[in-house]
Design a protein around this motif. Structure first.
Motif, PDB file in Angstrom:
ATOM      1  N   SER A 282       0.840  -1.197   0.000  1.00 58.93           N
ATOM      2  CA  SER A 282       0.000   0.000   0.000  1.00 58.93           C
ATOM      3  C   SER A 282       0.879   1.254   0.000  1.00 58.93           C
ATOM      4  CB  SER A 282      -0.923   0.007   1.225  1.00 58.93           C
ATOM      5  OG  SER A 282      -0.156   0.075   2.424  1.00 58.93           O
ATOM      6  N   TYR A 283       0.254   2.395  -0.248  1.00 58.72           N
ATOM      7  CA  TYR A 283       0.971   3.664  -0.341  1.00 58.72           C
ATOM      8  C   TYR A 283       0.289   4.704   0.543  1.00 58.72           C
ATOM      9  CZ  TYR A 283       3.224   1.635  -4.423  1.00 58.72           C
ATOM     10  OH  TYR A 283       3.948   0.821  -5.255  1.00 58.72           O
ATOM     11  N   GLU A 284       1.106   5.602   1.045  1.00 57.23           N
ATOM     12  CA  GLU A 284       0.596   6.706   1.864  1.00 57.23           C
ATOM     13  C   GLU A 284       0.970   8.022   1.182  1.00 57.23           C
ATOM     14  OE1 GLU A 284       1.355   8.723   6.273  1.00 57.23           O
ATOM     15  OE2 GLU A 284       2.133   6.715   5.808  1.00 57.23           O
ATOM     16  N   VAL A 285      -0.052   8.839   0.922  1.00 56.29           N
ATOM     17  CA  VAL A 285       0.153  10.138   0.279  1.00 56.29           C
ATOM     18  C   VAL A 285      -0.299  11.215   1.257  1.00 56.29           C
ATOM     19  CG1 VAL A 285      -0.418  11.620  -1.668  1.00 56.29           C
ATOM     20  CG2 VAL A 285      -0.259   9.136  -1.989  1.00 56.29           C
ATOM     21  N   LYS A 286       0.594  12.076   1.645  1.00 52.63           N
ATOM     22  CA  LYS A 286       0.268  13.125   2.612  1.00 52.63           C
ATOM     23  C   LYS A 286      -0.520  14.252   1.936  1.00 52.63           C
ATOM     24  CE  LYS A 286       4.236  12.347   5.667  1.00 52.63           C
ATOM     25  NZ  LYS A 286       4.613  11.052   5.062  1.00 52.63           N
ATOM     26  N   ASP A 287      -1.441  14.839   2.682  1.00 52.01           N
ATOM     27  CA  ASP A 287      -2.223  15.956   2.158  1.00 52.01           C
ATOM     28  C   ASP A 287      -1.308  17.089   1.694  1.00 52.01           C
ATOM     29  OD1 ASP A 287      -4.536  14.585   2.724  1.00 52.01           O
ATOM     30  OD2 ASP A 287      -4.960  15.680   4.585  1.00 52.01           O
ATOM     31  N   ALA A 288      -0.230  17.318   2.452  1.00 48.40           N
ATOM     32  CA  ALA A 288       0.682  18.413   2.110  1.00 48.40           C
ATOM     33  C   ALA A 288       1.342  18.188   0.754  1.00 48.40           C
ATOM     34  CB  ALA A 288       1.749  18.559   3.195  1.00 48.40           C
ATOM     35  N   THR A 289       1.575  16.926   0.392  1.00 48.68           N
ATOM     36  CA  THR A 289       2.183  16.620  -0.904  1.00 48.68           C
ATOM     37  C   THR A 289       1.248  17.002  -2.042  1.00 48.68           C
ATOM     38  OG1 THR A 289       3.499  14.807   0.019  1.00 48.68           O
ATOM     39  CG2 THR A 289       3.083  14.762  -2.345  1.00 48.68           C
ATOM     40  N   VAL A 290      -0.012  16.619  -1.917  1.00 47.86           N
ATOM     41  CA  VAL A 290      -0.999  16.944  -2.948  1.00 47.86           C
ATOM     42  C   VAL A 290      -1.206  18.449  -3.033  1.00 47.86           C
ATOM     43  CG1 VAL A 290      -3.407  16.678  -3.639  1.00 47.86           C
ATOM     44  CG2 VAL A 290      -2.145  14.713  -2.720  1.00 47.86           C
ATOM     45  N   GLU A 291      -1.304  19.104  -1.872  1.00 44.15           N
ATOM     46  CA  GLU A 291      -1.519  20.553  -1.864  1.00 44.15           C
ATOM     47  C   GLU A 291      -0.355  21.294  -2.510  1.00 44.15           C
ATOM     48  OE1 GLU A 291      -2.094  21.204   2.271  1.00 44.15           O
ATOM     49  OE2 GLU A 291      -4.090  20.268   2.296  1.00 44.15           O
ATOM     50  N   LYS A 292       0.857  20.813  -2.270  1.00 42.09           N
ATOM     51  CA  LYS A 292       2.028  21.441  -2.884  1.00 42.09           C
ATOM     52  C   LYS A 292       1.978  21.318  -4.403  1.00 42.09           C
ATOM     53  CE  LYS A 292       6.042  19.480  -2.199  1.00 42.09           C
ATOM     54  NZ  LYS A 292       7.305  19.084  -1.537  1.00 42.09           N
ATOM     55  N   LEU A 293       1.577  20.163  -4.905  1.00 39.97           N
ATOM     56  CA  LEU A 293       1.501  19.959  -6.347  1.00 39.97           C
ATOM     57  C   LEU A 293       0.439  20.880  -6.959  1.00 39.97           C
ATOM     58  CD1 LEU A 293       2.915  18.197  -8.439  1.00 39.97           C
ATOM     59  CD2 LEU A 293       1.108  16.502  -8.140  1.00 39.97           C
ATOM     60  N   LEU A 294      -0.689  21.024  -6.297  1.00 46.10           N
ATOM     61  CA  LEU A 294      -1.734  21.926  -6.786  1.00 46.10           C
ATOM     62  C   LEU A 294      -1.247  23.377  -6.809  1.00 46.10           C
ATOM     63  CD1 LEU A 294      -4.812  20.400  -4.920  1.00 46.10           C
ATOM     64  CD2 LEU A 294      -4.360  20.266  -7.366  1.00 46.10           C
ATOM     65  N   ARG A 295      -0.498  23.774  -5.791  1.00 50.21           N
ATOM     66  CA  ARG A 295       0.036  25.143  -5.751  1.00 50.21           C
ATOM     67  C   ARG A 295       1.028  25.373  -6.884  1.00 50.21           C
ATOM     68  NH1 ARG A 295       0.648  24.157  -0.239  1.00 50.21           N
ATOM     69  NH2 ARG A 295       2.916  23.978  -0.506  1.00 50.21           N
ATOM     70  N   GLU A 296       1.902  24.405  -7.109  1.00 47.29           N
ATOM     71  CA  GLU A 296       2.898  24.560  -8.165  1.00 47.29           C
ATOM     72  C   GLU A 296       2.232  24.661  -9.538  1.00 47.29           C
ATOM     73  OE1 GLU A 296       5.799  25.255  -7.565  1.00 47.29           O
ATOM     74  OE2 GLU A 296       6.473  24.312  -5.709  1.00 47.29           O
ATOM     75  N   ALA A 297       1.168  23.898  -9.737  1.00 48.82           N
ATOM     76  CA  ALA A 297       0.453  23.965 -11.010  1.00 48.82           C
ATOM     77  C   ALA A 297      -0.226  25.315 -11.184  1.00 48.82           C
ATOM     78  CB  ALA A 297      -0.574  22.842 -11.096  1.00 48.82           C
ATOM     79  N   SER A 298      -0.872  25.797 -10.160  1.00 49.29           N
ATOM     80  CA  SER A 298      -1.536  27.102 -10.239  1.00 49.29           C
ATOM     81  C   SER A 298      -0.543  28.209 -10.542  1.00 49.29           C
ATOM     82  CB  SER A 298      -2.256  27.401  -8.921  1.00 49.29           C
ATOM     83  OG  SER A 298      -2.835  28.688  -8.943  1.00 49.29           O
TER      84      SER A 298
END
Length: 377
Positions: A282-298
């Protein structure tokens, strides 16, 4: 491999429901083979379901043979688009790439290499970007500019896999989903059958192993070593936002492209490294990781729109150890072919075509000569 005189219609099992497996199976059925596609779960539920799917041969680090194969892969998509109503999930609106701070020189070298080889590339200043590819914030472009490749594109692999599956069944092939972890039955020195997770035996003459990141581990039991650089992958999808972006963007902090429904998908090597892989698979994805990717895209989009998470996919990204595809029959096991590559989206149609042609005619394609698994011996 040459077809046995004992049968005129080769029986082939393709293991793997990703785009490479389904493409190969569809091409085999089109050539008259008796084909069954066997997949552990559902179609496109592995790497194909979490791929950015940038169609390209950008840069200059790969071999000439690999570059040529990728160009043929892009060509086959253009042919596909004339035959299949795919305009919503297959686009050739270009790719825009710029360098990280301190890497401008290598970016210039890549540009020169592409131009030298006839690969369509334009060096754009910050002020020229909006005219070539809308939806990008010009202030995100470095002072030294960016590379735009007008002939590049993207494909949404899930609808493509569905279309190829329809092609497969229309040509008389079968699809067996939810079969559990299938195995190859070896008798003597050749592949003789596959056995599903439920124990069903399917007798065949040829097996194509297109199970993505599982390929190196599977062939190791036959004494075959395929160097493996498989890594973790995280693909984030936003809710629809009606962006003006049409091209694929590959920036130092994020890569992204639009989707057929007006959303965005994105990934980056940095955020993928933050994913935690557990021993149970299984894999664990932190909320902060996803939020950082969304910020970089924006930050690279015009107007810096707020991006809302819709979903994400996480898992393994197949990558051969030398970075180049592994395609063809094993020398150690007659009738057992493998398809293991990082560039699954770009190569899907051409790889399926070439593998199917080899299996049905017995003639080895010179286009696959550099990519055979025997090169690692």
């Amino acid at each position: 491999m040459r077809p046995s005189p004992a049968f005129s219609r080769p029986r082939v099992a393709v293991l793997g429901g990703g785009v490479i497996g389904v493409s190969t199976a569809a091409q085999l059925a089109r050539r008259g083979a008796d084909v069954v596609l066997v997949t552990e779960g559902e179609l496109a539920d592995g790497a194909s379901g979490r791929s950015l799917s940038w169609l390209n041969s950008f840069g200059g680090k790969r071999s000439e043979a690999y570059h040529r194969l990728r160009l043929l892969g892009m060509d086959r998509y253009r042919t596909f688009a004339t035959r299949v109503p795919s305009s919503d999930y297959l686009k050739f609106d270009g790719g825009l790439t710029w360098a990280a701070p301190g890497a401008a020189e290598s970016h210039r070298a890549a540009f020169a290499h592409m131009r030298h080889n006839g690969y369509d590339a334009e060096w754009l200043t910050r002020d020229e970007v909006a005219r070539w590819t809308p939806g990008v914030d010009p202030d995100a472009i470095p002072d030294k500019g960016a590379i735009f490749n007008p002939g590049e594109g993207w494909v949404d692999l899930v609808p493509l896999v569905r279309q190829l599956a329809d092609d497969l069944t229309a040509a008389g092939g079968r699809i067996l989903t939810g079969a559990g972890p299938a195995s190859v039955v070896i008798e003597g020195d050749r592949a003789a059958a596959v056995r599903t997770g439920a124990g069903e035996r399917i007798d065949v003459d040829t097996v194509v192993l297109a199970t993505g990141a599982d390929v190196p581990g599977t062939v190791r039991q036959y004494g075959v070593e395929i160097p493996d650089a498989t890594s973790k992958a995280l693909l984030v999808r936003t809710k629809p936002l009606g962006t003006a972006l049409r091209a694929t963007l590959n920036t130092p902090r994020v890569a992204l492209r639009p989707t057929p429904d007006g959303a965005l998908v994105m990934d980056s090597d940095a955020t993928a490294r933050e994913v935690v892989a557990h021993a149970d698979g299984s894999y664990e994805v932190k909320d902060a990781t996803v939020e950082k990717l969304l910020r970089e895209a924006s930050a690279v989009l015009a107007g810096h729109p707020p991006l809302e998470l819709d979903s994400f996919g996480v898992g393994r990204k197949p990558i051969p150890g030398d970075g180049e595809p592994v395609l063809g029959e094993l020398d150690e096991v007659a009738g057992l072919f493998v398809a293991f590559t990082h560039s699954g989206a770009t190569l899907a149609l051409i790889a399926g075509e070439l593998l199917a042609e080899e299996i049905t005619t017995g003639e080895r394609s010179p286009l696959l000569a550099a990519f055979r698994p025997g090169r690692f011996r």
